[in-house]
Design an enzyme around this catalytic site. Sequence first.
Site, PDB file in Angstrom:
ATOM      1  N   CYS A  59     -16.545   1.322   0.704  1.00 46.28           N
ATOM      2  CA  CYS A  59     -15.346   0.517   0.983  1.00 46.28           C
ATOM      3  C   CYS A  59     -14.901   0.641   2.436  1.00 46.28           C
ATOM      4  CB  CYS A  59     -14.227   0.912   0.043  1.00 46.28           C
ATOM      5  SG  CYS A  59     -13.806   2.663   0.132  1.00 46.28           S
ATOM      6  N   ARG A  68     -13.654  -8.877   1.615  1.00 42.30           N
ATOM      7  CA  ARG A  68     -12.237  -8.631   1.355  1.00 42.30           C
ATOM      8  C   ARG A  68     -11.441  -9.906   1.668  1.00 42.30           C
ATOM      9  NH1 ARG A  68     -10.244  -3.492   1.431  1.00 42.30           N
ATOM     10  NH2 ARG A  68      -8.469  -4.617   0.570  1.00 42.30           N
ATOM     11  N   ARG A 113       0.872  -1.185   0.000  1.00 43.48           N
ATOM     12  CA  ARG A 113       0.000   0.000   0.000  1.00 43.48           C
ATOM     13  C   ARG A 113       0.897   1.219   0.000  1.00 43.48           C
ATOM     14  NH1 ARG A 113      -5.411   1.335   3.445  1.00 43.48           N
ATOM     15  NH2 ARG A 113      -6.128  -0.183   1.926  1.00 43.48           N
TER      16      ARG A 113
HETATM   17  N1  NVA Z   1     -10.088   6.427  -1.451  1.00 40.04           N
HETATM   18  C1  NVA Z   1      -9.713   6.047  -0.118  1.00 40.04           C
HETATM   19  C2  NVA Z   1      -9.933   4.588   0.090  1.00 40.04           C
HETATM   20  C3  NVA Z   1      -9.612   4.083   1.483  1.00 40.04           C
HETATM   21  C4  NVA Z   1      -9.791   2.615   1.592  1.00 40.04           C
HETATM   22  C5  NVA Z   1      -8.260   6.427   0.126  1.00 40.04           C
HETATM   23  O1  NVA Z   1      -7.441   6.224  -0.769  1.00 40.04           O
HETATM   24  O2  NVA Z   1      -7.955   6.943   1.198  1.00 40.04           O
HETATM   25  N1   CP Z   2     -11.319  -0.403   2.415  1.00 40.82           N
HETATM   26  C1   CP Z   2     -10.057  -0.420   2.850  1.00 40.82           C
HETATM   27  O1   CP Z   2      -9.122  -0.613   2.098  1.00 40.82           O
HETATM   28  O2   CP Z   2      -9.928  -0.212   4.186  1.00 40.82           O
HETATM   29  P1   CP Z   2      -8.548  -0.015   4.965  1.00 40.82           P
HETATM   30  O3   CP Z   2      -7.996   1.321   4.565  1.00 40.82           O
HETATM   31  O4   CP Z   2      -8.941  -0.069   6.406  1.00 40.82           O
HETATM   32  O5   CP Z   2      -7.619  -1.119   4.581  1.00 40.82           O
END
Ligand code: NVA
Ligand code: CP
Length: 314
Positions: A273, A301, A112
């Site tokens: 989400c 998920r 991430r």
């Molecule tokens: N669009 C949001 C999704 C979080 C799961 C972000 O990137 O922060």
């Molecule tokens: N939806 C999602 O990706 O949640 P987190 O940021 O908690 O992983």
Amino acid sequence: MAALSGYPSLADLSGHDFLSSADVSGEQTTALLDLAADLKAGRMSIDLSGKVLGLIFSKASTRTRVSFTVAMARLGGQTIDLNPQVSQVGRGEPVADTARVLSRYVDALSIRTFAQEELEEYAHWASIPVVNALTDLEHPCQALADYLTLREAFGAVDGLTLSYVGDGNNVAHSLMLCGALLGVNVRIGCPQGYAPSEAVLQQSRALAGEGCSIEVVHDPVSAVRGAHALYTDVWASMGQEEEKGERKQAFSGWCLNEDLVAEADARAIVLHCLPAYRGLEISSGAMEGSSSRIFDQAENRLHAQQALLAALLS
Ligand code: NVA
Ligand code: CP
């Protein structure tokens, strides 16, 4: 070793990266959803004992981090937290070195980060599968869980319409690409200036088969009318914290609330989400109402990522 003979299209994913929803075909996406559903129902079991997944998370996460960790545990494997704060990544060790070293220890990496290019750099240097656990551009693992949830509600997704109201962000991009692969009409409703990337829009339209439309509209009611799923996400994503005030203004009138739900198909489900800001992008009523499948979606998920890991690591 996992036996995936019942899902022939998944054989080609072994050893591959999953950096974008478009890294797999429509047939493979459907097979991943089939496998996820079979794992969830206990009709299938996979053994990944001895396999280790490294997690490199440069942004906060609850669902993605925990669901990957539990997914590996349930498949008999393990995860190792390589959070930049506890590794040399946070002190600036180059991606090229980190990726090559980690490839000697672990079997896959779930990453991430901010830039899609950084994820691609990891994938370039790593000799093991690299999975996108969210970048500024895409959130492909999320989209798998989302379409699994839609399929559970309607039995099949082909020909349905999913309306996403809000920011044309990473989540919207993966919904467009994955939806196009599955034959789902995807309608993005957003204020002017917050549309999804034109490149992703064109890519999604190129992937969509005959009769499948990927549209962008700038009015919330037209966005949701007749839809089978109503979806929203935060107005300010991680990394956009300083734009929160400005975005709150720009998105005024775009809250996914009961009035918008009433414009959708009578069977429509509500998705988010998460994490959510009640009273901003979604009302408490829409979130907790009888149409909401948001917590099933969060659970999915786990099942979708088990299927993905099985395919990449088998
Ligand atoms: N669009 C949001 C999704 C979080 C799961 C972000 O990137 O922060
Ligand atoms: N939806 C999602 O990706 O949640 P987190 O940021 O908690 O992983």
